[in-house]
Design a protein around this motif. Structure first.
Motif, PDB file in Angstrom:
ATOM      1  N   ALA A  15     101.215  19.875  20.231  1.00  0.00           N
ATOM      2  CA  ALA A  15     100.359  18.443  20.691  1.00  0.00           C
ATOM      3  C   ALA A  15      99.097  18.714  20.764  1.00  0.00           C
ATOM      4  CB  ALA A  15     101.408  17.945  21.693  1.00  0.00           C
TER       5      ALA A  15
ATOM      6  N   GLU B 106     103.394  20.190  26.030  1.00  0.00           N
ATOM      7  CA  GLU B 106     104.325  20.691  25.134  1.00  0.00           C
ATOM      8  C   GLU B 106     104.558  19.618  24.042  1.00  0.00           C
ATOM      9  OE1 GLU B 106     107.402  21.842  27.743  1.00  0.00           O
ATOM     10  OE2 GLU B 106     106.286  23.103  28.991  1.00  0.00           O
TER      11      GLU B 106
ATOM     12  N   LYS C 172      98.488  13.284  25.598  1.00  0.00           N
ATOM     13  CA  LYS C 172      99.450  13.433  24.191  1.00  0.00           C
ATOM     14  C   LYS C 172     100.170  14.817  24.600  1.00  0.00           C
ATOM     15  CE  LYS C 172      99.789  13.959  19.540  1.00  0.00           C
ATOM     16  NZ  LYS C 172      99.119  13.982  18.131  1.00  0.00           N
ATOM     17  N   GLY C 173     101.608  14.630  24.876  1.00  0.00           N
ATOM     18  CA  GLY C 173     102.399  15.674  24.733  1.00  0.00           C
ATOM     19  C   GLY C 173     102.454  16.171  26.391  1.00  0.00           C
TER      20      GLY C 173
END
Length: 516
Positions: free
Chosen positions: A319, A315, A285-286
């Protein structure tokens, strides 16, 4: 370097690495005719250089075993810092652990955020922090380098320089000194560090009192590890460069070589993130892209092994953490870091090992569930095990105190146990290239607890040598790092002629072999 290695190694020398295939190819490798296999020199299965062919076999990475707790924590007053009421407890092992060959005792050079410290141990698990009287009643040395990496130089004849070290520091370098350093190298325009942080070398007679050379040795900042070629005595410095135009991204590992710790070769990239690494980062995630934080490389069993820290960037920080700052403190680059295995035959050119499974994964304990920031520059060997000390963090990169705590933990494998060739219920085969054994008796490192292994000896034309058929040699329900191999009543291999070994493996793991 043997010419047959070039096609596999060229991607590691620059941008070509960024477009490497999704998985390493296992094409047969050509070997020089019948090389001499030195007596007692192990042949590991971390790469395919000695493998002529294999069928029904998979190379498997074996993650380290871990202890329930770290082996060393920040528990002394000078190791614990408090700023604005926030408790900061951090120690790390970018440094070194050495074991005395005679007594079996251990010595460790490690660091807190401000100094290099020294610890001793009788068993490698329980550590003492002696008062060295160098900086009061503490275990501080007088070495003031970030990411200190130390070797005991077996080639050195001057007792004052028994120990060598490299590390990073911002030492107020003037423009003239910086220019002298830049004049030694071709690619220098990328260097933009406003704090003039550079790499330095140092030497010591006792490991406590150090002399840092006044002239910096390499451009760059942050982490660096030092190793030594056991054949030539040359020094190898694996260091981080940020902004070098030859690679895409921020953090990657470069190598520079020296014969005297003062004059260093033009650095070249040795471990650079590619699209396979970037895809792994984007699964988070991110997640955005991958970088490599540092490389701990060491000679072993006639080749080189390396532990590289894989940094997957995320980033924005929210996140991963749910916020971008805490109490007005902004988070630094955010992501998670674990450890992968890389291999080399000369210490200068490196390849990844198979499917890039972490050899030191995160967790399951809280002390290293966040990230692994770095490792000492080489392992130590204890009985039938290999031990590697590493920096464990409770939070990912970008974490903040007091939640972020760093300690020194221990990763353990069986000897030669980083990777194996594995077969399932259906028998698989591994055939080696021709070699002429210097020794007479074959030993294997294998886990055959639920399986079996047969070994056939072939001549240089691939025909079975009479008396060395696989039916005459069956090992089963055994697990050991040095299992003797015999054919009927015969334990001695054919001598004076080139041979091949053909392993027939079922439901087991083969880690290495040697002829003694």
């Amino acid at each position: 370097m043997p010419s047959h290695l070039l096609p596999r190694l060229l991607p590691l020398l620059g941008l070509g690495m960024l477009t490497s295939p999704a998985l390493p190819q296992e094409a047969p490798l050509k070997r020089p005719p019948s090389p001499l296999l030195k007596k007692g020199e192990k042949q590991l299965f971390v790469d395919s250089l000695m493998i002529r062919s294999k069928q029904g076999i998979t190379r498997v990475i074996h993650p380290a075993r871990k202890r329930e707790h770290p082996v060393l924590t920040a528990d002394m007053p000078w190791e614990v810092r408090t700023k604005d009421g926030i408790l900061d407890k951090r120690v790390n092992i970018y440094g070194t652990v050495l074991r005395d060959e005679k007594t079996g005792s251990f010595r460790m050079w490690y660091a807190d955020p401000g100094s290099v410290l020294y610890a001793t141990s009788a068993d490698g698990i329980h550590w003492e922090k002696p008062a060295l009287k160098v900086a009061g009643d503490t275990n501080e040395t007088d070495l003031r380098l970030h990411s200190p990496s130390i070797i005991e130089d077996k080639f050195e004849t001057d007792p004052r320089k028994r120990y060598k070290a490299v590390g990073n520091a911002g030492r107020g370098v003037d423009d003239a000194k910086l220019q002298r350093l830049k004049d030694k190298f071709e690619l220098v325009d990328w260097y933009r560090d406003k704090d003039h942080r550079l790499y330095y070398s140092a030497y010591s007679a006792d490991g406590w009192h150090w002399t840092v050379e006044p002239e910096p040795i390499l451009l760059g900042c942050d982490t660096i590890t030092l190793s030594q070629d056991p054949q030539t005595g040359e020094y190898l410095a694996f260091h981080k460069r940020q902004g070098d135009p030859r690679v895409i991204g921020i953090r990657h590992v470069f190598l520079s070589v020296s014969k005297d710790m003062q004059h260093w070769s033009e650095p070249h990239p040795v471990v650079v993130a590619d699209e396979v690494d970037n895809k792994a980062a984007r699964k988070l995630k991110g997640g955005t892209y991958s970088e490599y934080y540092n490389l701990s490389a060491f000679p072993y069993a006639g080749q080189w092994l390396g532990f590289v820290t894989h940094f997957r960037r995320i980033e924005p920080p929210s996140a991963l953490f749910g916020n971008d700052e805490v109490d007005g403190r902004k988070r630094s680059a955010t992501g998670i870091i674990d450890v992968k295995l890389v291999t080399s035959r000369d210490g200068r050119h490196w390849d990844r090992c198979s499917d890039r499974t972490p050899v030191i994964p995160l967790g399951p304990h809280a002390y290293d569930a966040g990230s692994i920031f770095g490792l000492c520059n080489a392992p130590v060997f204890v009985g039938d095990e290999m031990w590697m000390y590493y920096t464990a963090s409770t939070t990912p990169h970008g974490g903040l105190a007091p939640e972020k705590q760093q300690s020194i933990a221990l990763a353990i494998w069986r000897t030669d146990g980083l990777a194996s060739l594995r077969a399932g219920e259906k028998t698989g085969t591994i055939e080696t290239h021709d070699f002429t054994p210097q020794g007479t008796q074959l030993f294997v490192n294998a886990d055959l607890t639920k399986g079996q292994l047969s070994v056939e000896v072939l001549d240089a034309t691939g025909h079975t040598i009479k008396g060395y058929e696989k039916a005459a040699c069956v090992l089963k329900a055994q697990d050991g790092v040095k299992l003797p191999v015999q054919w009927g009543n015969t334990t001695t291999l054919p001598s004076g002629i080139p041979i091949r070994l053909q392993f027939h493996l079922q439901s087991g793991d083969l880690f290495s072999y040697a002829v003694e």
